[in-house]
Design a protein around this motif. Structure first.
Motif, PDB file in Angstrom:
ATOM      1  N   UNK A   1      13.420  14.742   5.509  1.00  0.00           N
ATOM      2  CA  UNK A   1      12.227  14.752   5.257  1.00  0.00           C
ATOM      3  C   UNK A   1      11.675  13.318   4.859  1.00  0.00           C
ATOM      4  N   UNK A   2      10.391  12.782   5.700  1.00  0.00           N
ATOM      5  CA  UNK A   2      10.043  11.680   5.411  1.00  0.00           C
ATOM      6  C   UNK A   2       8.978  11.525   4.418  1.00  0.00           C
ATOM      7  N   UNK A   3       8.803  10.936   3.524  1.00  0.00           N
ATOM      8  CA  UNK A   3       7.750  11.019   2.626  1.00  0.00           C
ATOM      9  C   UNK A   3       7.168   9.693   2.254  1.00  0.00           C
ATOM     10  N   UNK A   4       5.980   9.578   2.591  1.00  0.00           N
ATOM     11  CA  UNK A   4       4.973   8.307   2.210  1.00  0.00           C
ATOM     12  C   UNK A   4       4.539   8.287   0.620  1.00  0.00           C
ATOM     13  N   UNK A   5       4.938   7.224   0.088  1.00  0.00           N
ATOM     14  CA  UNK A   5       4.627   7.038  -1.189  1.00  0.00           C
ATOM     15  C   UNK A   5       3.483   6.122  -1.466  1.00  0.00           C
ATOM     16  N   UNK A   6       2.570   6.284  -1.873  1.00  0.00           N
ATOM     17  CA  UNK A   6       1.318   5.308  -1.978  1.00  0.00           C
ATOM     18  C   UNK A   6       1.533   4.222  -3.210  1.00  0.00           C
ATOM     19  N   UNK A   7       1.262   3.196  -3.129  1.00  0.00           N
ATOM     20  CA  UNK A   7       1.403   2.092  -4.248  1.00  0.00           C
ATOM     21  C   UNK A   7       2.603   2.286  -4.674  1.00  0.00           C
ATOM     22  N   UNK A   8       3.542   2.197  -4.190  1.00  0.00           N
ATOM     23  CA  UNK A   8       4.994   2.109  -4.711  1.00  0.00           C
ATOM     24  C   UNK A   8       5.350   1.063  -5.639  1.00  0.00           C
TER      25      UNK A   8
ATOM     26  N   UNK B   1       0.532  -1.145   0.005  1.00  0.00           N
ATOM     27  CA  UNK B   1      -0.037   0.041   0.073  1.00  0.00           C
ATOM     28  C   UNK B   1       0.906   1.073  -0.156  1.00  0.00           C
ATOM     29  N   UNK B   2       1.880   1.351   0.712  1.00  0.00           N
ATOM     30  CA  UNK B   2       2.786   2.464   0.814  1.00  0.00           C
ATOM     31  C   UNK B   2       4.386   2.104   1.074  1.00  0.00           C
ATOM     32  N   UNK B   3       5.186   2.920   0.971  1.00  0.00           N
ATOM     33  CA  UNK B   3       6.682   2.851   1.225  1.00  0.00           C
ATOM     34  C   UNK B   3       6.729   4.092   1.754  1.00  0.00           C
TER      35      UNK B   3
END
Length: 829
Positions: free
Chosen positions: A221-228, A169-171
Motif C-alpha cells: 500500500x502506498x500512502x500519502x502523508x500530508x505535512x509529514x 507538503x507531503x511524503x
C-alpha cells in the motif's frame, strides 16, 4: 498476533563440571547467569570476559495452555540466548540457535497439550571457553515473548514501512504486509492500515484480499502523508503504523510498528544526508553489556545509556560486534541516535577457541535475515556492517563471500547502506594461505585453544606498540591491495584505524565513501579535523564510547610498570576513557565535545596527585588518567599536573583567584594546555580567551572539606511494577557541600527491601577482584553505582547504604502499577 511478555516465572539451574550451581529461581527474564558467577583466575575465558566463567544453564517454565488455543498459532520469540541454545517443549526438542545474539522463534503448535500445564526448557551451552573476546553474558539475557494468533495472520516481521519520498507538503510511504494462512481453508479479509503521527492520523486505507490455504501473500500500500513530521537526529519524530485484518466485524489479526519518515542518501561529494541535510557521524562503538548489571538487556538500561551518549555529544553508535538489541534501537529511535548494526566479529577464521566461526558457514544468512528483520522499521538504523576486522577479506574466498553478503543484505533491505569494518593493518599481516582453502574449517583447534593470542591479540599488541607509526604504515600500497576488492562491493568503506588513508584514497578511489568505523580515542582530535574537511568521510566511531567488561585492562594506564596487552587477574574492565561503566563521563568525553564544537567552556582535569612523580607509560587507547577534581588531601606540596582543554586562543589558570599559569590552546595544540603546579587546596579555575582577549568561558574545581558523608541520589523518582524497570542510584563519598572526595575510597554496603531487588552494584575500577552481584563493593575515585530492579508488586523499595565513617543513608522509591498492560495486540517489536 497477540504479543505478551513471557518473562515471569522461570527457574534457572547450572550444570557446570565443577559441581557448583547457578542460583535457582524463580527469576524474571532477562536473566544473565554469568553475572552471578564467581570470578575465577583459572577460567579459560580469562581476560576475555573479565575472568567470569561460563557454563551450561537450564531455564525452565511451566505455563497453562487454554483449550481455546487449539486451532490457533502459538510461537515463542527469543531476542537473544547466549549461546548454542536448545529449546524443549514438554521434553521434545522444538528449536534453538547457535548465535547468542540473533532473534529467533520456536513454533509450539506441534508440542502443546491443550487445557493443561506445559513445560518449556531452554538449555544455553556456554561452557566451551573462550568463545567471545568480551563479556558475553550467559543464558536468556534478552526478553522472551509469546505470540498467539489466528491461522490467518500477519507474520511476526511481516509489517514493514519505508519512505519513498519526502517534501514539505507531503511524503509517500510504502506499507508492506506479509500475511500467512496456514489453516485448512481459503480466507478472505479486509486489511485496514492507519498511520498515527505526532499530530495527525492518516487513513484508514482499506483493501480486500483473498489468501489461499498454505499461501503467504504480500500486500503493498502506498500512502500519502500530508505535512509529514520527519525523523532526524535533531527532531526524532515517530509514527505508528497499524494494520487490522478483519472478516466482517470480527478482527482476525492486528499488527503495529513504530517507524520514522526519513530519507537516506550518500555520495563522496556531499557525504551522508538525512532528509537531504548533511550529517557527520559523531560515533561511539559500544559493546552490549550494561556495566554493573552485566548483559541484562532492559529498556530502562538502554534508554539511560543512549540518553547519556546523546548528552555527551554523540549522534551515532556502532554495535560491537554483534546485532544490537531491540531495546537499544527503540531508545535510539526516540533520542535521534543513528545506528550501525553489526552482524559478527568472525567469519570462518576463529578469534577465540569456540566462537561463532564454527557456525558461520551454516548460519550467516539466517542470522543476517534476523538482523535485518529486527532493524527494518527503526529509522535510527542507517548502516549494516557485515563484519568486524575480518582478515579473510584479504583473500579470494573472503572477497567473494564479502560480495555475497553485501548483495544479500541489499536484497533484504535496499533502503540502507552496507559496510564492512576492515582493519588494513590486520589484512596486511594476515597469512593468506591459512584461509584460502575450500573447506569450511580452515584451521584445526581444540575448544580450549585461544587463536586470538596469535591473531587479534597480536594485532592489538602491534597497534599499541606501533601506534605513532600506524598512520604511515597503513598508507603502504600493500594495504590498498589487501583491501580494495572488499571495499569495491560495499556502499561505504569501513576503515578501522586507517585515518592515514583518508586523503590518499580520495585520489586513488574517487567515488569511495569512507566511515571511520573504529578509531582510538587518542586520535579524536586529529581525525575530526580530517573528517570536517573531507565530504567523502562521513564520520567516525571511537573505540569505545562506553567502557565494558572484558578485554580486561586493554586501556589501563598503570603506574610504575609497562602495560601488558591484556590484564592478568584480577583485571575486570577494558578501562576505556570516554564514559565509564557507571555512566560517569571522563575527561575524553569533554574533549570530544570541544573537538566537535559543542562546548565553549574550558574543561579542567587533574592527573591523580597521589601518583605524582610515578612513571606512566603511553597507551593507544587512553591518553590520560586525569579526573575532574581538586581534592587531594594528604598531597599538599606534591606536583599536580593540571590539564585544561579548550577551543581558545589562550587559557589562564587561577588558584584562589591568583594566576599561576597561562598558555596557548586551540586546535593546533590539540585543544590541551598542561600546567605543573604544587598542590594546595582551594578553588582552581581555568579561563579561556579568544584572540581579542574576550573571555569565552571558565571552569572551576573546589577542594573538598575534611568531613565525609554518603551521597545517595536515585536518578528515578518512581518505578513501574513490571519486573523490568530500573532505578540507577549513584553513590558518592563527599564532603558536606557535596564535593566528591576521590581519595576516600572504602567498601560500601547496599541493602534493598520491599518491592524490588538489587540487580547490580559496582564501580568503574578496571582492576579489582570484586564482581557485581554482591551487596558490598569498593568505591573508585569516591564513586559507585547501585541498580535496583522493580518486581511485579506495587509498594515501595527501600535502599539503605552504609560504610565505615559515615552516617547511613536510606532512600525510598515508590513502585507504581504499570501504565500499560503487559498484553497487547500489536505484534511488532
Amino acid at each position: 498476533m497477540i504479543r505478551e511478555s513471557f518473562n515471569q516465572g522461570w527457574y534457572v539451574s547450572g550444570e557446570r563440571g565443577d559441581g557448583s550451581d547457578v542460583p535457582v529461581g524463580p527469576v524474571t527474564l532477562p536473566y544473565d547467569a554469568m553475572l552471578f558467577e564467581r570470578r575465577n583466575p583459572e577460567t579459560r575465558n580469562g581476560y576475555n570476559t573479565g575472568y567470569f566463567p561460563g557454563g551450561v544453564y537450564r531455564y525452565s517454565k511451566s505455563f497453562r495452555v487454554p483449550e481455546e488455543w487449539r486451532g490457533r498459532s502459538a510461537t515463542l520469540e527469543f531476542e537473544g540466548v547466549y549461546m548454542r541454545s536448545e529449546v524443549f517443549v514438554n521434553g521434545h526438542l522444538a528449536g534453538g540457535r547457535p548465535s547468542g545474539y540473533a532473534v529467533f522463534r520456536v513454533a509450539l503448535d506441534d508440542h502443546l497439550v491443550y487445557g493443561a500445564d506445559n513445560l518449556v526448557e531452554v538449555v544455553a551451552h556456554n561452557d566451551r571457553e573462550p568463545n567471545s573476546r568480551w563479556y558475553s553474558g550467559s543464558g536468556i539475557y534478552r526478553p522472551v515473548h509469546l505470540l498467539v494468533g489466528d491461522r490467518l495472520r500477519v507474520t511476526p516481521d511481516g509489517l514493514r514501512v519505508t519512505t519513498s519520498s519526502t517534501g514539505s507538503a507531503e511524503a509517500t510511504v510504502e506499507v508492506v504486509v506479509e500475511i500467512l494462512n496456514d489453516g485448512a481453508d481459503d480466507r478472505t479479509v479486509t486489511a485496514s492500515t492507519t498511520l498515527q503521527g505526532p499530530s495527525a492520523i492518516t487513513g484508514p486505507i482499506e483493501q480486500r484480499l483473498s489468501v489461499a490455504s498454505g499461501e503467504t501473500k504480500t500486500l503493498r500500500q502506498r500512502v500519502e502523508v500530508l505535512a509529514p513530521e520527519l525523523w532526524s537526529p535533531e527532531s526524532p519524530r515517530l509514527y505508528t503504523a497499524t494494520v487490522v485484518l478483519a472478516d466482517g466485524d470480527r478482527v482476525v489479526d492486528e499488527a503495529a510498528v513504530d517507524f520514522g519518515i526519513r530519507t537516506l542518501t550518500v555520495d563522496d561529494r556531499q557525504g551522508l544526508r538525512i532528509n537531504g541535510e548533511p550529517v557527520k557521524l559523531r560515533g561511539a562503538a559500544i559493546h552490549h553489556d550494561s556495566g554493573v548489571i552485566g548483559a541484562h538487556t532492559l529498556d530502562a538500561a538502554e534508554e539511560r545509556r543512549v540518553r547519556i551518549l546523546k548528552e555527551s555529544g554523540f549522534n551515532a553508535i556502532r554495535s560491537a560486534h554483534n546485532p544490537v538489541s531491540r531495546a537499544t534501537l527503540r531508545a535510539c529511535d526516540r533520542h535521534g541516535i543513528l545506528v550501525m548494526d553489526e552482524l559478527t566479529d568472525v567469519w570462518w577464521q576463529p578469534k577465540s577457541g569456540a566462537d561463532y566461526s564454527e557456525e558461520f558457514e551454516q548460519w550467516w544468512e539466517r542470522d543476517l535475515e534476523s538482523l535485518v528483520a529486527k532493524d527494518f522499521n527503526h529509522p535510527s538504523v542507517v548502516l549494516y556492517s557485515i563484519g568486524n576486522e575480518i582478515p579473510e577479506t584479504a583473500t579470494a574466498r573472503g572477497i567473494q563471500r564479502n560480495r555475497e553478503m553485501a548483495e544479500r543484505t541489499r536484497e533484504l533491505d535496499p533502503t540502507r547502506l552496507v559496510t564492512n569494518c576492515v582493519n588494513g593493518f590486520l589484512n596486511l599481516i594476515f597469512r593468506k594461505k591459512r584461509a584460502e582453502g575450500t573447506g569450511e574449517r580452515p584451521v584445526e583447534r581444540k575448544d580450549d585453544a585461544t587463536p586470538n593470542k596469535n591473531l587479534i591479540a597480536v594485532l592489538n599488541l602491534l597497534m599499541g606498540v606501533l601506534h605513532p607509526a600506524l598512520r604511515h604504515i597503513v598508507r603502504l600500497p600493500a594495504v590498498d591491495k589487501r583491501t580494495r576488492d572488499a571495499y569495491a562491493a560495499l556502499d561505504v568503506a569501513g576503515y578501522n584505524y586507517m585515518i592515514g588513508r583518508y586523503r590518499k584514497d580520495a585520489k586513488i578511489h574517487p567515488g569511495r565513501v569512507i566511515v571511520g568505523s573504529e578509531t582510538g580515542p587518542t586520535d579524536t582530535v586529529a581525525v575530526w579535523r580530517e573528517i570536517e574537511s573531507r565530504p567523502h568521510v562521513i564520520g567516525d566511531f571511537t573505540w569505545t564510547g562506553w567502557d565494558y567488561i572484558g578485554e580486561a585492562a586493554i586501556a589501563v594506564l598503570p603506574y610504575g610498570r609497562r602495560p601488558t596487552l591484556f590484564g592478568p587477574w584480577p583485571s575486570l574492565l577494558a578501562g576505556e576513557p570516554v564514559i565509564d561503566i557507571t555512566g560517569h563521563r571522563q575527561t575524553q568525553s569533554y574533549l570530544n565535545e570541544i573537538v566537535w564544537h559543542l562546548r565553549t567552556d574550558p574543561y579542567l582535569a587533574v592527573q591523580p596527585v597521589n601518583h605524582s612523580g610515578e612513571k606512566q607509560y603511553s597507551n593507544a587507547w587512553r591518553s590520560t588518567n586525569s579526573i575532574h577534581s581538586w581534592s587531594w588531601e594528604g598531597c599538599e606540596g606534591r606536583t599536580a599536573v593540571v590539564e585544561v582543554y579548550a577551543d581558545a586562543h589562550r587559557v589562564e589558570l587561577l588558584l584562589n583567584g591568583n594566576q599561576i599559569g597561562a598558555g596557548p590552546a586551540g586546535p593546533d595544540k590539540g585543544y590541551l594546555t598542561t600546567f605543573s603546579v604544587p598542590y594546595r587546596p582551594g578553588d582552581l579555575t581555568a579561563v579561556a580567551y579568544d584572540a581579542d582577549g574576550k573571555e569565552l568561558g571558565r571552569d572551576t574545581l573546589t577542594s573538598a572539606g575534611a568531613d565525609l558523608r554518603l551521597q545517595v541520589r536515585p536518578e528515578r523518582a518512581e518505578l513501574q511494577a513490571d519486573g523490568a524497570d530500573l532505578a540507577y542510584i549513584p553513590i558518592a563519598l563527599t564532603d558536606a557541600a557535596g564535593t566528591v572526595r576521590p581519595l576516600a575510597d572504602r567498601v560500601v554496603t547496599v541493602d534493598v527491601t520491599g518491592a524490588g531487588e538489587l540487580l547490580g552494584f559496582g564501580s568503574a575500577q578496571p582492576v579489582t577482584d570484586e564482581g557485581f552481584s554482591d551487596r558490598r563493593h569498593s568505591t573508585y575515585w569516591g564513586r559507585a553505582l547501585a541498580v535496583v530492579r522493580a518486581g511485579h508488586e506495587t509498594g515501595e523499595v527501600t535502599v539503605t547504604v552504609t560504610t565505615d565513617g559515615c552516617e547511613p543513608k536510606s532512600v525510598v522509591i515508590p513502585v507504581r502499577a504499570p501504565s500499560v498492560s503487559g498484553r497487547t495486540h500489536p505484534a511488532g517489536p
